[in-house]
Design an enzyme around this catalytic site. Structure first.
Site, PDB file in Angstrom:
ATOM      1  N   ARG A 110     -46.614 -68.885 -86.364  1.00  0.00           N
ATOM      2  CA  ARG A 110     -45.740 -69.320 -87.459  1.00  0.00           C
ATOM      3  C   ARG A 110     -46.279 -68.792 -88.777  1.00  0.00           C
ATOM      4  O   ARG A 110     -47.470 -68.903 -89.055  1.00  0.00           O
ATOM      5  CB  ARG A 110     -45.671 -70.839 -87.502  1.00  0.00           C
ATOM      6  CG  ARG A 110     -45.064 -71.435 -86.243  1.00  0.00           C
ATOM      7  CD  ARG A 110     -44.951 -72.929 -86.338  1.00  0.00           C
ATOM      8  NE  ARG A 110     -44.104 -73.276 -87.481  1.00  0.00           N
ATOM      9  CZ  ARG A 110     -44.232 -74.395 -88.180  1.00  0.00           C
ATOM     10  NH1 ARG A 110     -45.166 -75.269 -87.875  1.00  0.00           N
ATOM     11  NH2 ARG A 110     -43.425 -74.641 -89.196  1.00  0.00           N
ATOM     12  N   GLU A 138     -54.956 -68.264 -78.303  1.00  0.00           N
ATOM     13  CA  GLU A 138     -56.277 -67.804 -78.746  1.00  0.00           C
ATOM     14  C   GLU A 138     -56.335 -68.003 -80.254  1.00  0.00           C
ATOM     15  O   GLU A 138     -55.935 -67.143 -81.023  1.00  0.00           O
ATOM     16  CB  GLU A 138     -56.471 -66.331 -78.380  1.00  0.00           C
ATOM     17  CG  GLU A 138     -56.355 -66.066 -76.894  1.00  0.00           C
ATOM     18  CD  GLU A 138     -55.384 -64.941 -76.584  1.00  0.00           C
ATOM     19  OE1 GLU A 138     -54.731 -64.436 -77.507  1.00  0.00           O
ATOM     20  OE2 GLU A 138     -55.275 -64.582 -75.406  1.00  0.00           O
TER      21      GLU A 138
END
Length: 193
Positions: A110, A138
């Protein structure tokens, strides 16, 4: 061709793409489906190995990874996971995703989180055709402040592309698929290459 929101909803309705639990329509927009942060995390334990020789003997690589990775950490919905600047951690989506052999998925972070320094995938954002399982995230904090991550928060977005045909070797049919049906924050299995 990238699927639009109407196509995503139709693929979900027809069971061509499966996301469990199924997201409501408020989480489907334009070309993506918002995914939520799950409860499982793994962190790297400091100073437990001087380095990992990625091209070394498989047994040594496996042993080094075992030394540096924590056991899975479960964070309750009401708690937070703190990711400090410069730290890398693994986590997992709340949802499990299953793709057919003619659709590839892509995980995007995002923008609002990236502007705070949070990367949700270091490099691995492709979800192979034939994939089934939860998606490992990750995380890397490239910002200057610790970030509090709460299970259930919107952490990224999945989008999907139809391929020119069905994959001859989809992930679920490969005998060497290292992360088949993963449900937790699975550590690197580079030693299985």
């Amino acid at each position: 061709m990238r699927l639009c929101d109407r196509d995503i909803e139709q693929h979900l309705e027809e069971g061509k793409i499966v996301i469990e639990p199924r997201p409501d329509s408020s989480r489907i927009s334009g070309v993506s489906v918002d995914v939520l942060l799950g409860n499982e995390f793994r962190v790297f334990q400091a100073h437990t190995a001087p380095y990992i020789d990625l091209s070394g003997p498989k047994e040594e690589v496996s042993a080094a990874i075992d030394r540096v990775m924590s056991d899975e950490i479960y964070i309750k919905d009401s708690e937070v996971f703190i990711l400090h600047p410069g730290e890398l951690a693994l986590a997992v989506t709340h949802e499990s995703v299953t793709l057919p052999d003619n659709i590839v998925g892509w995980l995007d972070g995002r923008s609002s989180l990236a502007r705070l320094g949070l990367m949700v995938h270091v490099t691995a954002h492709r979800i192979d055709p034939g994939w089934s399982g939860r998606i490992v995230l990750e995380f890397y904090n490239g910002g200057r402040l610790p970030l509090a991550l709460r299970p259930g928060m919107v952490i990224g977005a999945l989008n999907f592309e139809t391929m020119s045909g069905s994959a001859a070797r989809p992930y679920n049919k490969r005998t060497n698929a290292k992360y088949k049906s993963q449900q937790g924050a699975v550590a690197s299995r580079i030693d299985q290459d």
